[in-house]
Structure formats: structure tokens, C-alpha cells
Design a protein around this motif. Structure first.
Motif, PDB file in Angstrom:
ATOM      1  N   ALA A 233       0.902  -1.285  -0.065  1.00  0.00           N
ATOM      2  CA  ALA A 233       0.017  -0.090  -0.027  1.00  0.00           C
ATOM      3  C   ALA A 233       0.737   1.351   0.106  1.00  0.00           C
ATOM      4  N   ALA A 234       1.856   1.101   0.484  1.00  0.00           N
ATOM      5  CA  ALA A 234       2.963   2.527   0.596  1.00  0.00           C
ATOM      6  C   ALA A 234       3.458   2.668  -0.766  1.00  0.00           C
ATOM      7  N   ASP A 235       3.625   1.732  -1.596  1.00  0.00           N
ATOM      8  CA  ASP A 235       4.208   2.071  -2.925  1.00  0.00           C
ATOM      9  C   ASP A 235       3.335   2.809  -3.893  1.00  0.00           C
ATOM     10  N   ALA A 236       1.886   2.985  -3.431  1.00  0.00           N
ATOM     11  CA  ALA A 236       1.073   3.921  -3.961  1.00  0.00           C
ATOM     12  C   ALA A 236       0.982   5.356  -3.546  1.00  0.00           C
ATOM     13  N   ALA A 237       1.951   5.685  -2.497  1.00  0.00           N
ATOM     14  CA  ALA A 237       1.986   6.768  -2.199  1.00  0.00           C
ATOM     15  C   ALA A 237       2.852   7.821  -3.130  1.00  0.00           C
ATOM     16  N   PRO A 238       2.558   9.097  -3.008  1.00  0.00           N
ATOM     17  CA  PRO A 238       3.264   9.946  -4.024  1.00  0.00           C
ATOM     18  C   PRO A 238       4.686   9.951  -3.611  1.00  0.00           C
ATOM     19  N   ARG A 239       5.567  10.185  -4.480  1.00  0.00           N
ATOM     20  CA  ARG A 239       7.066  10.232  -4.403  1.00  0.00           C
ATOM     21  C   ARG A 239       7.686  11.629  -4.308  1.00  0.00           C
ATOM     22  N   GLN A 240       6.601  12.699  -4.990  1.00  0.00           N
ATOM     23  CA  GLN A 240       7.110  13.812  -4.823  1.00  0.00           C
ATOM     24  C   GLN A 240       6.173  15.023  -4.609  1.00  0.00           C
ATOM     25  N   ILE A 241       5.911  16.041  -4.458  1.00  0.00           N
ATOM     26  CA  ILE A 241       5.033  17.016  -4.295  1.00  0.00           C
ATOM     27  C   ILE A 241       5.482  18.305  -4.713  1.00  0.00           C
ATOM     28  N   THR A 242       4.453  19.054  -5.276  1.00  0.00           N
ATOM     29  CA  THR A 242       4.788  20.460  -5.979  1.00  0.00           C
ATOM     30  C   THR A 242       3.998  21.425  -5.333  1.00  0.00           C
ATOM     31  N   LEU A 243       4.783  22.460  -4.865  1.00  0.00           N
ATOM     32  CA  LEU A 243       4.200  23.547  -4.055  1.00  0.00           C
ATOM     33  C   LEU A 243       4.147  24.778  -5.065  1.00  0.00           C
ATOM     34  N   LYS A 244       2.891  25.445  -5.009  1.00  0.00           N
ATOM     35  CA  LYS A 244       3.006  26.675  -5.857  1.00  0.00           C
ATOM     36  C   LYS A 244       2.394  27.795  -4.829  1.00  0.00           C
ATOM     37  N   ARG A 245       3.063  29.053  -5.110  1.00  0.00           N
ATOM     38  CA  ARG A 245       2.825  30.158  -4.280  1.00  0.00           C
ATOM     39  C   ARG A 245       2.580  31.338  -5.033  1.00  0.00           C
ATOM     40  N   ARG A 246       1.734  32.260  -4.657  1.00  0.00           N
ATOM     41  CA  ARG A 246       1.318  33.421  -5.462  1.00  0.00           C
ATOM     42  C   ARG A 246       1.354  34.653  -4.365  1.00  0.00           C
ATOM     43  N   LYS A 247       2.085  35.759  -4.898  1.00  0.00           N
ATOM     44  CA  LYS A 247       2.267  36.776  -3.789  1.00  0.00           C
ATOM     45  C   LYS A 247       1.934  37.891  -4.600  1.00  0.00           C
ATOM     46  N   MET A 248       1.140  38.997  -3.943  1.00  0.00           N
ATOM     47  CA  MET A 248       0.951  40.358  -4.585  1.00  0.00           C
ATOM     48  C   MET A 248       1.819  41.405  -4.190  1.00  0.00           C
TER      49      MET A 248
END
Length: 858
Positions: free
Chosen positions: A61-76
């Protein structure tokens, strides 16, 4: 999930009961038999045992976990840039995106995996930096562009300001020169000299050697042209002055007021001939607008032609064409460039991949034969408990996901809405399931459902319900259906008959197999990826949500936010709800949903189509409303018995058709009326009885009469509220009779042309009996409330029970409290004593009427 038994769990997962008991025993759980309940905890324990037995571990079950994550940030941010003499503030949006890789992927014991993870990390960091640099470069470019635009705007404003100042300076110089010239001209006029014309010096050339201004001639001698020079001024001669005064330039107001010239208006000499586009019918006022005439002139032309029409009435195409030609214009047929034609062109261009769609099944049958109970079992809910008295009061539309596939069901109350849709030409259902109780047999509504199926050319599947009862007899149902030309497959016919029990669930799988078999034979398909189109099943007006319409999608996909036109209504889909009240985002073919956002309440059976924008939807709806209004205005009655005689001789010897719908209190009266009226047919008129029956006049009877343009005859029966609405909306001819000879005489007079005077019975008031009291003087006294019109003491009355006449006579007494009154109006309570009748019961209706003579007109 609720608790289930071992047997039901084995059926659900598709495993034999013995094998499931062995697996439970191997998992450490002992069960005594297949009817023992399995709890959710025991289900989870069994699932874990089966996973371990098949080689699956927790690490899988752990093999299905995501291997990477992408974070997006927006600043005014706000950036201040110089702009002209001040500063301007520019809003800057900075976007960043970072990708993080799982540490376990980087710190893998294998070297190649570690290098691969490090390479991915480096690529992600480089990509992040490149994206950030691109964003910053785009922001800087945007700031430079804004600064350049502001600089250009300030330069343009400065140029405009300089031009205005230059124009003001020139105007001031001209004003000063004019003020200097005015006293000099006045002085010359006093001395008798000609006016002076001052010439502006020529502009000096822009060169190193400037041209010298010309000096005026010295002395006061005359030149050869007769002019005088002096003091640097050039004077005109007397003849030139006179000529100059004669050619005075007109002022601006005089030029605009001139009646002659190239731009002046000239009245046309020839009459204007217009081409007037006329459809199937047109209102006189609209025709006058197209002809640019007053409505009275068009009405006058119609009167000269022998057509008596007012300005608000509609005339047909031929009459309008004659009027147009009489007035000197040209009549043409209206072209197909309207919104309706555009809509037809759009719907005709739908292309896409054809996919199989679920069947639409209508459940029909007699009251209390188990239609709603069958749906309850299929979708695991209890709709009947929410209905008044356990009887379905509206159309229920549901789609059921069965193991055999998705099926959409329609539950109709008394088939009234189904009749309305068929009257409008809407084919809504694919298969009809006729529910017949095994202990009750074939009933009147069962026969009516068979007629609907035969008229709509829809295949029929018979579900013989309530076979679990002790007095059930399915063979009796099969024998009775043979009398109505419904032959079972067991007897060599083509109709599938499935014995079922809606309460216990017996035979439900066989019924679903029969329905899906019919669907496979029909090969039901539809285009999914296209604009949606379908039919309105029912509609209502909710106080909080506004107009609501239950629609069935027949083609395409209906989505939230689509613009649609539905009959004479239009709007945008604000929300979609399924049968359980949950919001959905879209509805595919054969799926019923509730739509919110229409401009009004559409009619049952109206088609709906999704269009591109709101303008087209609004235009189509308005055009349909206008056509409906014109049709209603130009519509001839055609279904009144008097109109049949008026139309005789207009069809080149073809006999007229007089259609009748007969409802009576007993079957003997129905047969007598049918035989007596059909025997009155002759060479000029043919009398057809399209529908007859026993009981009150229902909405289904009114819809049948509206479809066939028939006259409704009620013999000792009355129409209910829903039937009266249909009769009023369609302008049907409804006549009540209590003597069979009056019916025959009226039809005979129409058929023979002897109209004479007609004695009609007009209902003036209806009172509902709430309570019955006993009196030693009057017998049974009905404590009543007047619900319609007015009840008068000296008028004849009838006592109605379940819309059927049970007594006809007159009033013995009419009282308010202890006082005798002559009349009682609607909304008022009173006491009514019927002469020579003591069987008045609570719930009866006392109908007060009067007989009037009406002269028949052709």
C-alpha cells in the motif's frame, strides 16, 4: 454499511456460501450457519486475511504513496514607478513553484537510484529557478511597458495642450484686428469712402536672407484700375464695393435654413411599394406596422373585402396577402431566417460518437398494484411513505444502478402526465413495465396502460406482482390479458411476463434481465459529447428556488452553466439535482435531473435544447410565445357542435367529423349513448365516439379530447379540478346532461341543421357538506360551506358524491344561523335541507344550477 448475513455477503461478492464459511474459519472466526450476521469488524478482519493469503503486504500500500510534491505560491506586491510629474502604483503578481522529492527516494541504498534521485532534484531546482527568472523577467517587462504607455500619454496630453493654447492665441489676435478695423470702417463710411480690406503680410521665408516687406505707394493718386492708395491701405472702387455687397456670403443659420440646394429634401413623386413578409398568420396591428399605415386603414380594407376583424385579431396568410396587394404592396412568404430556424440548424449539425445509453422504463398499472413498491425495492428507499396516503401524487424519475446496468425509471400517477406528453407528440419512454397484481387481475387502468403502450408503439413487459400472497393466481392474469391482445411468450406471443414480489424481492433479477433484453433488441444509442436535448417530465414553482423542472436528457450532456431554451421559457442552468436531492455537475443521456434557473415554469412534455448564448435562447422563447399567442388568437373552435354545421360545405363534399368523449355514471348509459349518437351519422356529418367510460371526467379524458378536438359529454358526472384546468386552457366544449334524450336531441339538431333555441344548465354555486345534523322538522340538515359561486334558495340542486350525481331536486330550507336567507355566497357557512332526501353525507357536494335559454348561432 449496515450488517449483512453470510448468505447475502456471499451473493454480493459472488462466492459460494460454503467457501465463504471456510475462509471465515481460516481467518479465526467461527460461524454456525449462513444466516448469521457478519459485523463490519469481522469483514475488515476477513479482508486482511485474504490480502495476506494472496501475498499482499502492508508495504504494497505504501508503494502507491506520492514520491514527490509540488507547491505553488502566489504573492501580490505594489511597485511605484515615475509617471510624468508624479508617481504611479502598479500591482505585481509573483508566482513561485517548488517541487520536493521524497527523502527515501534520494537516500536509497542503491547507487543508481541515488544518482537518479539527485539528478531529478537538480533538474527540479533548475526548472524552479528558470521559472522564477521568467516570471521576474515578465514582471519587469510589464513594468517597462506601463512606464512607456504613461510617457506616451503625457506627451500626447502636452501636445494637445500646446495646440489649444495656439488656437486661443490666434483667436485673440483675430479679435484684436477686428476691433481695430471696426472704427476705421465706420469713419470711412461717414466720409463716403469704400470699405478697407486689410491684407495679411505673407509669411517670411525661413532662410538667412529674409525678404523685405513691400512698401506702400506714396501719394494719394489714383491707379489705372480706379483704386486709391494711401497710408499703406488698398481701397476698393465704388463698383467693386457694390459688386462685393451683392455677393454677400450667407450666414450659417441662413445656409442651414435654405430650401434649395443639393442636400435639400424633395418629396417623392412615385408611390413607395414595399415587400411585406407574412407568415402563416399575422396580427392586424403588426401588418399595419409593416405597411407603415394606421391600423384603421387596414381594418377598413378588410371590411371592404368582407372580413370582420379588429386591430388585435389575427388573420391567415391568404387574407393578409390579399389585403397587401389591395393596398398596392407586394406580399412575400416569410423567410426562414428567424431564431427558430437558427436553432434547428444548430441542433441538426450535432455530430459525435454514438454510444449505448441506458433504457428509459415507465412503470404503469392500476392503483395499489405495487408500482411504487417495485421502485422502492430497486433503489432501496421508501418513497410511498412520503406520499399522501401511500399514493403517488406526482411523477417520480429515478435512475438505478443495478448489477445488470443503469436503468432509468418513471413512475406515473394515473398516466395523466404520460397522456399529456403523448398529446404533445413527445416520445419519452423506451420500455413500459405493466404491473398487475396477481390477486386482483386486470383493472380499468391496466387496460388504459395497454392502450397507451399500443398508441406509443412501445414494447411491453408485464410484471405479475404480489405472488407471495395466498390468493395469488398468475395464470388468471395471463388469461385476462389475452382478452386485450396481450399474449405471453408461454402461449406463443411476444410479451414477456415475469412473476415478482416487490416486498420480498422475488423475481426482480428476472425482471431486470427482461428489461435489458428489450433494450438490447432496441439497440438504444445516443451522442454523449454534444449539446444536451431532452424532454420535461414535470415542473413546479418553488417559493424559495423559483421555477423547477424535472427533465430527462435524451441526447448530449447537460452541464451546470449551460444556456437552454425549454418550450416558451429560457434560462441558464444554475444548479442540477438528482433524485436524492444531491447536486450534480452534469447529466448524461437517459438520466433525469431537476433544473434550476429557468425564466418560468415550462409545460410537461416540452422539449429543451442547449444553445450557445442567452440571446439566442431568449429570441427563440419569445418567438415561440408570439407564435403560440397568434395560434391562440387565430384558432377556430372547431370542436363545438355548432361549428361543425357552420363548416359544412366548405370541404368539397367531404363529410364533417364530430368527435365525442362520453362519460356517464353507469355502463348501461354509456352503451346507450354510444349506440344512439353514432346512429345519427349521415352523408354530411360523421359522429365518432373516441373515448367512453364510467365515472367522473378526469384529466386523461380532457387530454384525449384536446388531442382529437372532441366535445366532452358528461351524463350525471362532473369534471374534477385538474380536468377543468385542461378544458379551460384548450377551450374545449364541455356539456353536462341528466336526460339521455336531451343529448340525442342536441346532436340530432346539429346534424340536421335545426338548431333553434337551446336550454342550457349553468352551475351557479357549489357547497361542500362538512357535517350532517338531524332535525325533527326538516330531517337531515347539511352543515355546509359554499366553495364556489352562490347558492340560491329558489334554484334546483343536485347532490354529488365522488363527482357522480346521486340526487336531483330542490332545497327545502337555506339558513344562516337561525334566519332563512335567499342566497349564500362563497366562503360562507350555511345549513341546507334537501327536500325528500335524507341520505346526505359529509363530503358530498350540493350543486346549485339554473336553466337558461340560449339562441344557437352558426
Amino acid at each position: 454499511m449496515s450488517d449483512v448475513t453470510v448468505r447475502s455477503l456471499a451473493t454480493l461478492v459472488g462466492t459460494p456460501v460454503d467457501k465463504l464459511l471456510e475462509q471465515l474459519a481460516e481467518a479465526g472466526m467461527s460461524f454456525s450457519g449462513p444466516d448469521q450476521v457478519v459485523t463490519p469488524t469481522e469483514k475488515i478482519k476477513l479482508l486482511g486475511f485474504l490480502r495476506r493469503a494472496h501475498g499482499r503486504s502492508e508495504a504494497a500500500a505504501a508503494d502507491a504513496a506520492p514520491r514527490q510534491i509540488t507547491l505553488k505560491r502566489r504573492k501580490m506586491e505594489e511597485l511605484t514607478v515615475p509617471a510624468g510629474k508624479g508617481k504611479a502604483t502598479v500591482n505585481v503578481e509573483v508566482r513561485q513553484k517548488r517541487t520536493y522529492v521524497k527523502r527515501a527516494e534520494i537516500e536509497s541504498p542503491q547507487d543508481d537510484e541515488r544518482e537518479e534521485a539527485q539528478r531529478k532534484l537538480a533538474e527540479s531546482q533548475a526548472r524552479n529557478e528558470a521559472e522564477n527568472a521568467a516570471l521576474e523577467g515578465a514582471d519587469q517587462k510589464r513594468r517597462d511597458e506601463l512606464a512607456r504607455q504613461r510617457a506616451e500619454e503625457e506627451a500626447a496630453a502636452e501636445r494637445a495642450r500646446q495646440e489649444v493654447e495656439e488656437a486661443a492665441r490666434r483667436a485673440a489676435e483675430e479679435t484684436a484686428v477686428a476691433s481695430e478695423e471696426r472704427p476705421r470702417r465706420a469713419h470711412d463710411a461717414d466720409e463716403g469712402r469704400a470699405p478697407v480690406v486689410r491684407r495679411e503680410p505673407a509669411p517670411a521665408p525661413r532662410s538667412d536672407k529674409a525678404a523685405r516687406p513691400a512698401r506702400p505707394a506714396r501719394g494719394g493718386g489714383r491707379d489705372n484700375a480706379g483704386g486709391r492708395t494711401g497710408r499703406g491701405e488698398l481701397h476698393l472702387s465704388d463698383a467693386g464695393s457694390a459688386r462685393r455687397g451683392a455677393k454677400k456670403r450667407p450666414t450659417r443659420r441662413e445656409a442651414g435654413r435654405g430650401a434649395t440646394g443639393s442636400h435639400s429634401f424633395s418629396r417623392p413623386n412615385a408611390p413607395v411599394v414595399r415587400e411585406v413578409a407574412i407568415g402563416d398568420s399575422i396580427v392586424v396591428a403588426d401588418l399595419a406596422n409593416k405597411l407603415a399605415l394606421k391600423g384603421g386603414e387596414v381594418v377598413k380594407a378588410l371590411f371592404k373585402m368582407g372580413v370582420m376583424a379588429t386591430i388585435n385579431q389575427s388573420i391567415d396568410h391568404d387574407t393578409a396577402a390579399l389585403v397587401v396587394e389591395e393596398l398596392g404592396h407586394t406580399a412575400v412568404r416569410a423567410t426562414d431566417t428567424d431564431a427558430e430556424s437558427t436553432l434547428i440548424a444548430l441542433t441538426g449539425e450535432i455530430q459525435g460518437e454514438v454510444e449505448p445509453r441506458p433504457p428509459v422504463v415507465t412503470i404503469m398499472g392500476h392503483v395499489d398494484h405495487g408500482k411504487t413498491s417495485l421502485l422502492d425495492y430497486l433503489r432501496r428507499t421508501k418513497v410511498a411513505k412520503g406520499e399522501a396516503g401511500g399514493i403517488t401524487q406526482h411523477i417520480g424519475a429515478y435512475h438505478v444502478e443495478t448489477p445488470k446496468g443503469v436503468i432509468s425509471f418513471l413512475d406515473t400517477p394515473g398516466h395523466a402526465a404520460f397522456s399529456a406528453m403523448r398529446a404533445r407528440g413527445a416520445k419519452l419512454t423506451d420500455v413500459i413495465v405493466l404491473v398487475v397484481a396477481a390477486d386482483d387481475g386486470v383493472k380499468p387502468q391496466t387496460v388504459e396502460a395497454i392502450q397507451h403502450a399500443r398508441a406509443s408503439n412501445v414494447p411491453l413487459v408485464v410484471a405479475i406482482n404480489k405472488i407471495d400472497k395466498s390468493d395469488a393466481n398468475p395464470d388468471r392474469v395471463r388469461q385476462e390479458l389475452i382478452q386485450h391482445e396481450v399474449l405471453a411468450e408461454e402461449f406463443g406471443g411476444d410479451v414477456q411476463m415475469v412473476p415478482i414480489s416487490a416486498k420480498q424481492g422475488t423475481g426482480i433479477d428476472e425482471l431486470l434481465d427482461a428489461i435489458l433484453l428489450q433494450a438490447e433488441v432496441l439497440e438504444l444509442t445516443a451522442v454523449r459529447d454534444a449539446r444536451a436535448a431532452g424532454v420535461v417530465i414535470e415542473s413546479s414553482l418553488d417559493k424559495g428556488r423559483g421555477p423547477m423542472a424535472t427533465v430527462l436528457v435524451q441526447r448530449g450532456t447537460l452541464k451546470k452553466g449551460d444556456y437552454l431554451v425549454c418550450g416558451t421559457q429560457y434560462g441558464r442552468v444554475r444548479a442540477l439535482f438528482d433524485e436524492s436531492g444531491q447536486q450534480v455537475q452534469e447529466a448524461t443521456p437517459s438520466i433525469p435531473v431537476v433544473v434550476l434557473g429557468l425564466s418560468g415554469v415550462p409545460d410537461a412534455g416540452d422539449d429543451f435544447v442547449v444553445v450557445e448564448d442567452e440571446r439566442l435562447a431568449k429570441d427563440v422563447a419569445q418567438q415561440r410565445e408570439a407564435k403560440r399567442r397568434e395560434t391562440r388568437l387565430v384558432k377556430q373552435a372547431g370542436n363545438r357542435m355548432e361549428d361543425v354545421l357552420a363548416q359544412m360545405g366548405q370541404t368539397d363534399g367531404q363529410p364533417q367529423q364530430l368527435n365525442l368523449v362520453i362519460k356517464a355514471d353507469v355502463q348501461g348509459s354509456v352503451e346507450a349513448l354510444r349506440q344512439s349518437l353514432t346512429a345519427l351519422s349521415n352523408d354530411l356529418i360523421t359522429i365518432n365516439v373516441i373515448t367512453s367510460g364510467v365515472g367522473g371526467i378526469t384529466e386523461s379524458d380532457a387530454n384525449s379530447a384536446a388531442t382529437a378536438k372532441a366535445t366532452i359529454i358528461g351524463f350525471n358526472v362532473r369534471a374534477d379540478a385538474s380536468a377543468r384546468k385542461v378544458i379551460e386552457a384548450n377551450g374545449l366544449d364541455l356539456r353536462y346532461f341528466s336526460i339521455i334524450y336531451d343529448v340525442i336531441d342536441q346532436v340530432k339538431q346539429v346534424a340536421s341543421g335545426l338548431l333553434g333555441k337551446e336550454v342550457r344548465e349553468e352551475i351557479i354555486g357549489v357547497a361542500e357538506v362538512r357535517e350532517v345534523f338531524r332535525s325533527s322538522k326538516f330531517g337531515a340538515v347539511a352543515g355546509s360551506i359554499v366553495v364556489e359561486g352562490v347558492v340560491k334558495r329558489h334554484k334546483p340542486i343536485r347532490v354529488l358524491r365522488d363527482n357522480t350525481v346521486v340526487f336531483e331536486g330542490e332545497l327545502e330550507s337555506l339558513r344562516r344561523f337561525k334566519e332563512t336567507v335567499d342566497e349564500v355566497r362563497a366562503g360562507t357557512e350555511c345549513g341546507i335541507a334537501v327536500r325528500q332526501y335524507n341520505d346526505v353525507q359529509p363530503g358530498d357536494q350540493i350543486e346549485c344550477f339554473e336553466r337558461i335559454e340560449v339562441a344557437r348561432t352558426l
